[in-house]
Design a protein around this motif. Structure first.
Motif: not given
Length: 441
Positions: A243-251, A256-259
């Motif tokens: 889930p996006v909420r569990d990602l680290s800052g770098g992830e 963000q860039l992928l989207r």
């Protein structure tokens, strides 16, 4: 700021993802991964060379990783051969590794594609002035025209107006006077420094968050699905289902860039895109941008990134103007040094420079070697080069014999011991080469 110590009078340990900084000041590089620490002589360029050599020799390393390292090594060797800080034998090894590697991107082909997508008119600032509520003028009567396929890096001290410049280009801010013209087909996407735009997809998994934008995208002439793109930017299969909420800052930064990329904009604005990204992810991002056909504007303190993905640079020096830099980032540093009375500093230190910081003075220099010492050092360099070439031949022979006798455990163990002895000798010789080369000049 980095103080340069006289040889043998001090030590510096730094943790950073700034690759240009690593090349500029470091003589050894440690890579921490999978619970171990691998050591490399030299800065970032030497580290990439060593990894590329290791990847070539290791049959288990996946082809995509090898190709990416080869591509980055090719750029390093073409752009600044001396930065590898390695004996001539190792330079030759690097040249052999990249013999068939094309340039990172085909600028003409990308420009043609960008023109087809954008037309001739993209974004123009015409006589733009932008004044803050406190009366400070960030931009003063600026005219700047962006064409299809332009790739600009933007540098400048903190507070000079770099982010404001991006906000004007996107339309999130309006000029105090003048106007911003946008082409009819322009589709702008902006990577901002905050990651708050991911809050709306916090409950989705990584792949789902990308698929919400688009299920596939063409990069470098190849169609990639959302899952392939996610993998290419460093998300393992397990992390891609996180889930996006569990990602680290770098992830979150990567996502963000992928989207942005899958939405296939034709103008891409990146504001400090390297924040929280490790060097492997940075290389993957640069690889993606190499095949991206559009107008690209990058605001960053990461000199390596700017010179890697951009074709031109401009500077905001705090005087309200956007200055073209034909000489690239090096010209910007010279301009800033002149403004500070001849002081010299690195690009990431702009914040300190803008707030009145001054670079530390160089330490006392070592006495110059005599002519006899220089001649002896040059002979030593030649001797070490010959021995390193011999070691390379011996190692290749041992690897071949290990492959032939793979089922003979005792033979493989003995051959491996010989390899390790040669590797130890090579490490000692390379250290001696570096010392002799410094004396030889």
């Amino acid at each position: 700021m980095v103080e340069r110590y006289a040889r043998g009078s001090g030590a510096l340990v730094v943790v950073t993802h700034d690759r240009w900084f690593l090349d500029a000041v470091c003589t050894r590089t440690w890579e921490v991964h999978d619970g171990v620490v691998d050591q490399y002589d030299g800065g970032y360029a030497a580290y990439v060379l060593a990894r590329a050599e290791r990847a070539q020799q290791a049959a288990t390393v996946e082809a995509k990783r090898q190709n990416l390292l080869r591509k980055e090594l090719a750029w390093l060797r073409r752009g600044a051969p001396a930065r590898t800080s390695k004996p001539k034998f190792r330079i030759d090894a690097a040249t052999a590794l990249i013999a068939d590697e094309p340039p990172p991107r085909d600028s003409l082909a990308l420009a043609r594609t960008a023109t087809a997508r954008l037309g001739k008119d993209v974004l123009d600032l015409e006589d733009v002035t932008f004044t803050l509520p406190d009366g400070r003028v960030l931009l003063d009567d600026v005219t700047w025209r962006l064409g299809p396929g332009d790739r600009y890096g933007v540098v400048g001290v903190n507070g000079a107006g770099k982010t404001t410049l991006l906000r004007l280009l996107t339309g999130r801010a309006q000029p105090t006077s003048g106007r911003v013209r946008r082409g009819k087909t322009v589709q702008v996407a902006e990577l901002r420094q905050d990651v708050e735009d991911l809050d709306e997809v916090a409950d989705l998994r990584v792949v789902e968050a990308v698929e919400r934008e688009k299920r596939s995208v063409v990069v470098g002439g190849k169609e990639l699905t959302a899952s392939q793109l996610v993998e290419r930017l460093g998300f393992t299969r397990e992390r891609a289902r996180t889930p996006v909420r569990d990602l680290s800052g770098g992830e979150r930064r990567r996502l963000q860039l992928l989207r942005l990329l899958v939405a296939e904009p034709n103008v891409l604005l990146l504001d400090e895109p390297t924040n929280d990204l490790d060097t492997d992810t940075l290389a993957a991002v640069e690889d993606l941008l190499d095949g991206w056909p559009g107008t690209l504007i990058v605001v960053s303190h990461d000199r390596y990134l700017l010179e890697r993905v951009c074709d031109r640079q401009v500077a905001l020096l705090g005087d309200g103007k956007v200055r073209d830099l034909p000489g690239g980032v090096e010209q910007y540093l010279e301009l800033r040094a002149a403004a500070l009375g001849g002081a010299r500093f690195s690009l990431p230190d702009d914040a300190a420079a803008s707030s009145g910081g001054a670079p530390a003075a160089d330490g006392p220099s070592a006495p110059a070697p005599s002519a006899a010492e220089v001649r002896a050092a040059r002979k030593e360099v030649q001797r070490i080069d010959r021995r390193l070439e011999r070691i390379a031949t011996l190692e290749a022979g041992l690897h071949a014999r290990m492959a032939e006798q793979a089922t003979d455990h005792e033979a493989v163990t003995a051959l491996d011991a010989e390899l390790r002895a040669l590797a130890a000798e090579r490490d000692e010789l390379e250290a001696a080469w570096l010392e002799a080369a410094e004396t030889a000049g």
